[in-house]
Design an enzyme around this catalytic site. Structure first.
Site, mmCIF file in Angstrom:
data_model
loop_
_atom_site.group_PDB
_atom_site.id
_atom_site.type_symbol
_atom_site.label_atom_id
_atom_site.label_comp_id
_atom_site.label_asym_id
_atom_site.label_seq_id
_atom_site.Cartn_x
_atom_site.Cartn_y
_atom_site.Cartn_z
ATOM 1 N N ALA A 35 0.834 -1.211 0.000
ATOM 2 C CA ALA A 35 0.000 0.000 0.000
ATOM 3 C C ALA A 35 0.866 1.258 0.000
ATOM 4 C CB ALA A 35 -0.924 -0.007 1.212
ATOM 5 N N ASP A 38 2.428 1.685 -3.388
ATOM 6 C CA ASP A 38 1.435 2.185 -4.339
ATOM 7 C C ASP A 38 1.204 3.686 -4.160
ATOM 8 O OD1 ASP A 38 1.222 -0.326 -5.343
ATOM 9 O OD2 ASP A 38 -0.577 -0.867 -4.204
ATOM 10 N N LEU A 84 44.240 8.663 7.076
ATOM 11 C CA LEU A 84 44.665 9.274 8.330
ATOM 12 C C LEU A 84 46.143 9.012 8.544
ATOM 13 C CD1 LEU A 84 41.743 8.063 10.615
ATOM 14 C CD2 LEU A 84 42.164 10.414 9.880
ATOM 15 N N LYS A 117 38.969 3.123 15.860
ATOM 16 C CA LYS A 117 39.221 3.043 14.428
ATOM 17 C C LYS A 117 38.829 1.645 13.969
ATOM 18 C CE LYS A 117 42.422 3.937 10.739
ATOM 19 N NZ LYS A 117 42.351 2.664 10.037
ATOM 20 N N ARG A 138 36.112 3.923 -1.085
ATOM 21 C CA ARG A 138 37.107 4.990 -1.017
ATOM 22 C C ARG A 138 38.000 4.985 -2.263
ATOM 23 N NH1 ARG A 138 42.298 5.324 0.611
ATOM 24 N NH2 ARG A 138 42.920 7.412 1.242
ATOM 25 N N GLU A 174 32.546 3.328 7.906
ATOM 26 C CA GLU A 174 33.271 2.078 7.696
ATOM 27 C C GLU A 174 32.289 0.917 7.666
ATOM 28 O OE1 GLU A 174 36.538 2.934 7.598
ATOM 29 O OE2 GLU A 174 37.619 1.037 7.770
ATOM 30 N N LYS A 291 40.319 13.406 16.607
ATOM 31 C CA LYS A 291 40.113 14.543 15.710
ATOM 32 C C LYS A 291 39.949 15.808 16.538
ATOM 33 C CE LYS A 291 37.971 11.871 12.058
ATOM 34 N NZ LYS A 291 36.748 11.438 11.384
ATOM 35 N N LYS A 315 47.501 3.834 16.565
ATOM 36 C CA LYS A 315 47.286 2.389 16.434
ATOM 37 C C LYS A 315 47.579 1.663 17.742
ATOM 38 C CE LYS A 315 46.378 2.137 11.991
ATOM 39 N NZ LYS A 315 47.067 1.262 11.090
ATOM 40 N N CYS A 412 55.902 -37.955 -1.019
ATOM 41 C CA CYS A 412 56.197 -38.958 -2.044
ATOM 42 C C CYS A 412 57.339 -39.888 -1.668
ATOM 43 C CB CYS A 412 56.481 -38.285 -3.386
ATOM 44 S SG CYS A 412 58.112 -37.525 -3.478
HETATM 45 O O1 JCF Z 1 37.067 3.856 11.723
HETATM 46 C C1 JCF Z 1 37.781 4.213 10.831
HETATM 47 N N1 JCF Z 1 38.432 3.305 10.146
HETATM 48 C C2 JCF Z 1 37.947 5.669 10.491
HETATM 49 C C3 JCF Z 1 38.601 6.051 9.331
HETATM 50 C C4 JCF Z 1 37.417 6.630 11.357
HETATM 51 C C5 JCF Z 1 37.560 7.978 11.041
HETATM 52 O O2 JCF Z 1 37.051 8.908 11.832
HETATM 53 C C6 JCF Z 1 38.211 8.401 9.846
HETATM 54 C C7 JCF Z 1 38.749 7.412 8.995
HETATM 55 C C8 JCF Z 1 39.383 7.837 7.835
HETATM 56 C C9 JCF Z 1 39.477 9.183 7.547
HETATM 57 N N2 JCF Z 1 38.322 9.724 9.550
HETATM 58 C C10 JCF Z 1 38.949 10.118 8.423
HETATM 59 C C11 JCF Z 1 39.053 11.554 8.143
#
Ligand code: JCF
Length: 753
Positions: A35, A38, A84, A117, A138, A174, A291, A315, A412
């Site tokens: 519905a 439509d 990044l 991340k 990307r 992501e 950020k 990381k 073998c």
């Molecule tokens: O979670 C992520 N892999 C991730 C990648 C998070 C972010 O805030 C990102 C990014 C890649 C580029 N920010 C930018 C500007």
């Protein structure tokens, strides 16, 4: 409604109806009751009735079924999708924080938005008038692939959000998969004998790049938004965290573990705390993104080439775990090399479950002193293969056993021999060994080789067991009846495999050469060979001298050439004096007996030697005539084509109809035929190998040392001794610019020397 409102509404309705058609026709998973669908159609028809000239052939009122797929077309990002910068430890993060404060010109603590991340696949979603219009990967940051159809199947990507009709916004984030879904998908794939994914990231990427969106729809993907790209008709907040809250209110999933942190210490605490939570999260994360929260400050900080100055990914260190070595098995590769592989108690580390870890060779086992039963520390960072970092000697059980290299091949039974360096142990069974044959066929079928889709290890093993295939050329003699008679081979799979084999017959010379598995010939070397030889026959007939040429006198390098020159200048003998006599009277310094004998054998008179020394022809050099091919590879190629059984297989393949495009134009017609170049120094736009490949493609020869026969020396930055020699011999010198002109139009060639 005025005309411009109608226009906007028309576009939004079409986009939305297309979504519903897609859900209904492609996915069999309608998103709204009939519905409601439509009602949308009726509204669209009403607008089109009011403005008949707006009706286009692609309007849902004019078409049936799903909108056309535009799978994987290239799309340009309006605002580049940057990556990044990384920080790998607290010091690097502190340096980032310091740079931010310096650039902002104050020393107050900076407020950051901190978030996990995610380790997935970055995508950009464009919403026009609140409706999902496009999804793109990307890609290289400037251009990505259109994956709209596949992204539409992700439950957590809303296909309509509450935004004004004239708005246009790009939500970035992501695409990820949970550990649990990843494990489930791999369990299913394993049961069906299909390829398993290495980690959730690859599973997510593979699922998103399916050609059939119905396959993607069955994969449990999630989308987490982390920011916005282009935005029109939307009032922007003042902070990054403000954007994320806004995005979340629109109906997107945003990382739950996110926070505003003020200053360095709070940032470090966030990183440490998320690091502790990491193992318990449903998704893989590989660090924390920080950020600068203020958008005004972000703007002041700006960007460098690939990444914003206002953000960094700090990381996590590569995860390490302890586990126990249960056994060590030796795997036999394509060339017979035995590789020890440790079977360990399975552990989850760095996002994958690790059960097998290569130990590479016996040297490595001895160096690390790994024994069966040992507790070992293992690590896996990112996409890197797992490794044993060290043994924990204090935990070594009393019954730990040393690892012995087997005397015979586990597959073998042939004798195992170690090469001169003792590093590599090989099965001597050659093609008698089923493991070597299996690996040779797998290599032949692999993506960069003949690219035979669907021919995996399982089938190859079966074919070998049933003696349907002995060597690679037998693959092309498989027939449908043989295949269907095999266990678990459905008619459709048989037909698919036969079709893949048929498709694979049309290939390139380079792929074919790589597929043959000539020892030391990887795909790049195969490219070099194909470029130079242009067809198979001359390569099959080539002798080692066609690849390399020895010049000068063995034992003479630059130093000894110099001492011979010094010796010559101290001689007052007539040029016609026999060299042997002169040497007997006064011995040159620093040259051993054997080398000196070679010199006197090569030159009759003092004058002959003086002339050669003058022209720089004494130094022993190996000249490669085929760019990229050194003496070792050359010998391996010649030895390969000498073996009768290799030639039988090659002829079998050609008989089966393997073919590649004929080379264009005879070599003699090439514009640089007969010219010889030497390349030295570094070129700004290409590597020396690339330059050599481009010159040989035009018919030229590229050698390693300058002589009076050299047509020209191509000299980049820091030319050095070759440049000096060319100048001395009067050989023309071309700089990078002149090379570019020559490659552009070989008529720009210098006069013959
Ligand atoms: O979670 C992520 N892999 C991730 C990648 C998070 C972010 O805030 C990102 C990014 C890649 C580029 N920010 C930018 C500007």
């Amino acid at each position: 409604m005025n005309e411009s409102d109608d226009r906007q509404r028309l576009a939004a309705l079409r986009a939305e109806i297309n979504q519903h058609n897609f859900r209904y026709y492609v996915l069999d998973r309608p998103a709204v009751p009939d519905a409601e669908y439509d009602a949308l159609m009726r509204e669209l028809e009403a607008i089109e009735a009011k403005h008949p000239d707006w009706i286009t052939p692609d309007s849902p009122t004019q078409t049936v079924g799903a909108p056309p797929s535009h799978a994987f077309e290239t799309v340009e990002h309006q605002v580049p999708m940057l990556s990044l910068d990384n920080a790998f430890d607290a010091d690097e993060f502190a340096a980032f924080d310091r740079r931010v404060r310096e650039r902002l010109g104050h020393d107050q603590p900076v407020t950051y938005l901190a978030e996990p991340k995610f380790d997935g696949l970055a995508i950009s979603l464009t919403y026009e008038g609140g409706v999902l219009a496009r999804a793109a990967t990307r890609g290289d940051g400037r251009r990505g692939e259109d994956v709209t159809d596949n992204v539409r199947t992700i439950e957590t990507v809303p296909f309509r959000v509450d935004l004004p009709g004239d708005s246009r916004i790009e939500i970035r984030g992501e695409v990820v998969m949970t550990h649990a879904s990843f494990a489930e998908i791999n369990r299913r794939a394993e049961r069906r004998g299909e390829k398993v994914f290495a980690n959730p990231r690859n599973a997510a990427a593979g699922s998103l790049r399916q050609k059939d969106p119905r396959v993607t729809a069955r994969r449990p993907l999630h989308f987490f938004a982390y920011g916005i790209g282009a935005a029109e008709g939307i009032e922007a907040p003042e902070t990054q965290s403000g954007w994320l809250d806004w995005i979340e209110r629109l109906g997107f999933a945003v990382a739950e573990h996110r926070d505003r942190v003020e200053g360095l210490e709070a940032a470090q605490a966030f990183h440490a705390s998320l690091g502790e939570k990491r193992a318990g999260l449903a998704f893989d994360i590989d660090g924390v993104v920080f950020k600068v929260d203020s958008l005004a400050d972000q703007q002041r900080l700006g960007f460098v080439a690939r990444a914003p100055r206002w953000a960094i990914a700090w990381k996590f260190p590569a995860e390490e775990k302890l586990t126990q070595v249960r056994d060590v098995e030796f795997q036999v590769g394509r060339t017979g090399a035995l590789t020890p592989v440790a079977r360990v108690e399975p552990v989850a580390v760095g996002g994958v479950t690790v059960a097998n870890i290569t130990l590479h060779n016996m040297d490595e086992i001895e160096r690390k002193d790994v024994r069966i039963g040992d507790w070992v520390r293992v690590r896996r960072a990112g996409d890197v293969i797992p490794e044993i970092i060290e043994v924990l000697p204090e935990k070594r059980p009393d019954d730990a056993r040393k690892i012995e290299l087997p005397g015979t091949c586990p597959e073998c039974g042939s004798e195992v021999l170690r090469d001169e360096t003792q590093a590599v142990a090989r099965c001597t069974g050659g093609l008698y060994c089923p493991a070597q044959r299996r690996e040779a066929i797998r290599h032949f079928a692999s993506r960069r080789a003949m690219d035979i889709d669907g021919l995996g290890e399982k089938w190859i093993t079966l074919f070998l067991e049933r003696h349907l295939v002995e060597h690679v050329d037998d693959l092309f003699r498989l027939n449908r009846d043989d295949l269907i008679a095999l266990p678990r081979m459905a008619e459709k799979s048989a037909d698919n495999l036969l079709a893949s084999l048929e498709r694979a017959k049309e290939t390139t010379l380079a792929r074919f050469l790589f597929a043959l598995g000539i020892p030391l010939v990887g795909s790049e070397t195969a490219d070099d060979l194909a470029t130079h030889f242009r067809s198979l026959t001359p390569l099959r007939q080539a002798k080692v001298e066609d690849f390399i040429e020895g010049r000068g006198i063995v034992g003479i390098g630059p130093k000894r050439e110099e001492s011979l020159r010094e010796w010559l200048s101290a001689q007052s003998a007539e040029p016609s004096t026999p060299l042997a006599d002169r040497v007997a009277a006064s011995r040159p310094h620093g040259i051993d007996e054997q080398t000196l004998e070679r010199v006197t054998a090569a030159f009759e008179t003092v004058g002959d030697l003086a002339r050669a020394a003058e022209q720089g022809q004494l130094q022993n050099e190996t000249i490669t005539k085929v760019p990229g091919i050194g003496p070792e590879i050359a010998r391996s190629i010649v030895a390969f084509f000498k073996q009768d059984h290799n030639n039988e297989v090659i002829d079998g393949l050609l008989d089966a109809g393997i073919s590649w495009p004929a080379p264009k134009g005879p070599v003699e017609d090439a514009p640089l035929t007969g010219k010889t170049f030497v390349i030295t120094g570094s070129l700004p736009d290409m590597t020396r190998d690339e330059a050599a490949a481009r010159l040989t493609a035009l018919g030229a020869k590229v050698t390693g040392s300058v002589s009076s026969k050299t047509s020209a020396l191509i000299a980049g930055e820091a030319g050095g001794s070759k440049l000096a020699k060319a100048e001395k011999l009067g050989v023309p010198v071309l700089n990078a610019e002149a090379l570019a002109r020559l490659l552009d139009d070989p008529a720009n060639i210098i006069a013959d020397p």
